[in-house]
Write a protein that holds these residues in place. Sequence first.
Motif, PDB file in Angstrom:
ATOM      1  N   VAL A 171       0.849  -1.189   0.000  1.00 38.02           N
ATOM      2  CA  VAL A 171       0.000   0.000   0.000  1.00 38.02           C
ATOM      3  C   VAL A 171       0.884   1.239   0.000  1.00 38.02           C
ATOM      4  N   SER A 172       0.481   2.256  -0.779  1.00 39.16           N
ATOM      5  CA  SER A 172       1.171   3.540  -0.714  1.00 39.16           C
ATOM      6  C   SER A 172       0.602   4.318   0.472  1.00 39.16           C
ATOM      7  N   LEU A 173       1.262   5.390   0.843  1.00 35.43           N
ATOM      8  CA  LEU A 173       0.818   6.189   1.983  1.00 35.43           C
ATOM      9  C   LEU A 173      -0.582   6.758   1.766  1.00 35.43           C
ATOM     10  N   ASP A 174      -0.946   7.019   0.519  1.00 33.39           N
ATOM     11  CA  ASP A 174      -2.286   7.522   0.226  1.00 33.39           C
ATOM     12  C   ASP A 174      -3.295   6.417  -0.085  1.00 33.39           C
ATOM     13  N   GLY A 175      -2.943   5.170   0.257  1.00 35.27           N
ATOM     14  CA  GLY A 175      -3.890   4.069   0.187  1.00 35.27           C
ATOM     15  C   GLY A 175      -3.976   3.333  -1.131  1.00 35.27           C
ATOM     16  N   VAL A 176      -3.115   3.650  -2.097  1.00 38.42           N
ATOM     17  CA  VAL A 176      -3.171   2.987  -3.393  1.00 38.42           C
ATOM     18  C   VAL A 176      -2.565   1.589  -3.284  1.00 38.42           C
ATOM     19  N   VAL A 177      -3.283   0.604  -3.814  1.00 35.92           N
ATOM     20  CA  VAL A 177      -2.805  -0.772  -3.856  1.00 35.92           C
ATOM     21  C   VAL A 177      -2.613  -1.232  -5.295  1.00 35.92           C
ATOM     22  N   ASP A 178      -2.981  -0.389  -6.211  1.00 34.13           N
ATOM     23  CA  ASP A 178      -2.937  -0.672  -7.637  1.00 34.13           C
ATOM     24  C   ASP A 178      -1.513  -0.591  -8.173  1.00 34.13           C
ATOM     25  N   ALA A 179      -1.116  -1.567  -8.961  1.00 31.35           N
ATOM     26  CA  ALA A 179       0.149  -1.571  -9.699  1.00 31.35           C
ATOM     27  C   ALA A 179       1.372  -1.246  -8.844  1.00 31.35           C
ATOM     28  N   PRO A 180       1.608  -1.986  -7.756  1.00 28.39           N
ATOM     29  CA  PRO A 180       2.768  -1.676  -6.916  1.00 28.39           C
ATOM     30  C   PRO A 180       4.096  -1.851  -7.645  1.00 28.39           C
ATOM     31  N   GLU A 181       4.079  -2.609  -8.740  1.00 26.89           N
ATOM     32  CA  GLU A 181       5.320  -2.764  -9.501  1.00 26.89           C
ATOM     33  C   GLU A 181       5.801  -1.433 -10.071  1.00 26.89           C
ATOM     34  N   ARG A 182       4.955  -0.422 -10.097  1.00 28.79           N
ATOM     35  CA  ARG A 182       5.328   0.899 -10.614  1.00 28.79           C
ATOM     36  C   ARG A 182       5.914   1.815  -9.542  1.00 28.79           C
ATOM     37  N   TRP A 183       5.699   1.529  -8.249  1.00 24.53           N
ATOM     38  CA  TRP A 183       6.120   2.486  -7.231  1.00 24.53           C
ATOM     39  C   TRP A 183       6.841   1.877  -6.030  1.00 24.53           C
ATOM     40  N   ARG A 184       6.887   0.587  -5.881  1.00 26.24           N
ATOM     41  CA  ARG A 184       7.432   0.002  -4.659  1.00 26.24           C
ATOM     42  C   ARG A 184       8.934  -0.281  -4.702  1.00 26.24           C
ATOM     43  N   PHE A 185       9.542  -0.319  -5.871  1.00 24.21           N
ATOM     44  CA  PHE A 185      10.920  -0.791  -5.958  1.00 24.21           C
ATOM     45  C   PHE A 185      11.962   0.037  -5.214  1.00 24.21           C
ATOM     46  N   PRO A 186      11.810   1.342  -5.049  1.00 25.62           N
ATOM     47  CA  PRO A 186      12.804   2.029  -4.206  1.00 25.62           C
ATOM     48  C   PRO A 186      12.840   1.480  -2.771  1.00 25.62           C
ATOM     49  N   TYR A 187      11.785   0.765  -2.389  1.00 24.42           N
ATOM     50  CA  TYR A 187      11.680   0.241  -1.021  1.00 24.42           C
ATOM     51  C   TYR A 187      11.772  -1.274  -0.970  1.00 24.42           C
ATOM     52  N   GLY A 188      11.957  -1.908  -2.109  1.00 26.52           N
ATOM     53  CA  GLY A 188      11.947  -3.364  -2.174  1.00 26.52           C
ATOM     54  C   GLY A 188      13.326  -3.958  -1.967  1.00 26.52           C
ATOM     55  N   ASP A 189      13.600  -4.388  -0.765  1.00 25.73           N
ATOM     56  CA  ASP A 189      14.858  -5.072  -0.473  1.00 25.73           C
ATOM     57  C   ASP A 189      14.527  -6.412   0.184  1.00 25.73           C
ATOM     58  N   GLU A 190      15.541  -7.155   0.570  1.00 27.39           N
ATOM     59  CA  GLU A 190      15.305  -8.469   1.200  1.00 27.39           C
ATOM     60  C   GLU A 190      14.499  -8.339   2.485  1.00 27.39           C
ATOM     61  N   GLU A 191      14.758  -7.298   3.274  1.00 28.32           N
ATOM     62  CA  GLU A 191      14.020  -7.105   4.521  1.00 28.32           C
ATOM     63  C   GLU A 191      12.530  -6.936   4.229  1.00 28.32           C
ATOM     64  N   THR A 192      12.208  -6.113   3.235  1.00 30.26           N
ATOM     65  CA  THR A 192      10.809  -5.893   2.885  1.00 30.26           C
ATOM     66  C   THR A 192      10.195  -7.164   2.314  1.00 30.26           C
ATOM     67  N   GLY A 193      10.933  -7.871   1.460  1.00 30.61           N
ATOM     68  CA  GLY A 193      10.425  -9.102   0.869  1.00 30.61           C
ATOM     69  C   GLY A 193      10.166 -10.198   1.878  1.00 30.61           C
ATOM     70  N   ALA A 194      10.890 -10.171   2.988  1.00 28.32           N
ATOM     71  CA  ALA A 194      10.734 -11.188   4.022  1.00 28.32           C
ATOM     72  C   ALA A 194       9.807 -10.735   5.149  1.00 28.32           C
ATOM     73  N   ALA A 195       9.262  -9.530   5.053  1.00 24.22           N
ATOM     74  CA  ALA A 195       8.424  -8.985   6.124  1.00 24.22           C
ATOM     75  C   ALA A 195       7.177  -9.830   6.320  1.00 24.22           C
ATOM     76  N   PRO A 196       6.839 -10.093   7.566  1.00 28.34           N
ATOM     77  CA  PRO A 196       5.629 -10.890   7.833  1.00 28.34           C
ATOM     78  C   PRO A 196       4.373 -10.279   7.246  1.00 28.34           C
ATOM     79  N   GLY A 197       4.344  -8.962   7.071  1.00 34.19           N
ATOM     80  CA  GLY A 197       3.168  -8.309   6.516  1.00 34.19           C
ATOM     81  C   GLY A 197       2.887  -8.673   5.084  1.00 34.19           C
ATOM     82  N   LEU A 198       3.889  -9.154   4.377  1.00 37.59           N
ATOM     83  CA  LEU A 198       3.691  -9.467   2.977  1.00 37.59           C
ATOM     84  C   LEU A 198       3.218 -10.896   2.765  1.00 37.59           C
ATOM     85  N   VAL A 199       3.687 -11.787   3.566  1.00 38.33           N
ATOM     86  CA  VAL A 199       3.352 -13.192   3.367  1.00 38.33           C
ATOM     87  C   VAL A 199       3.187 -13.860   4.729  1.00 38.33           C
TER      88      VAL A 199
END
Length: 183
Positions: free
Chosen positions: A11-39
Amino acid sequence: MGRKIVSGLLVSLDGVVDAPERWRFPYGDEETGAAPGLVDGEAEAVLPGRVTYEAFDAVWPYPNGLSGYVRRRFQRRPPTVAGASDTLGQAVRSGAAVVDGDVAAALRALKRGPGRNIDLSGSVTLTRSLLEAGLVDELRLLVHPIVVGSGQRLFPDGTGRVPLRLTRSATLSTGVVDLTYAC
């Protein structure tokens, strides 16, 4: 009590869940990928909706197609695709099954059955419908520190009241906030 359906969304800060492949990568690291919130690490079954399944299915067999955690999920747990029988037919890759007919009734029965949790990740339309039906037990959100401005939101205007109870939170080194809510 049976199994829980656990929905995880980016989710973006303004609540968007659409097309995260367009905006999440600056924050996508191993820590984020392994976060319990994702899976849900305790999940035994993976439950994508048709759109999410088709996006994953198109790239999952390729070495650079999906990130490691998603690839491992599909390899360990063949998905059950919900709400797709009229457009997807039989899901052929990764041993996936398709839920036909009344998806809510089928998932109620699946929840009552034996086994561990059911992981519903990245499927916004399915998450919304299962929240309305009272079938989502946990909502896990990775809230990214970015305002996207437009796009599909998890709770669009006109959504009725959805009572949630925060059960866990953590801030990751990228500024992503990992939140778990009981529904």
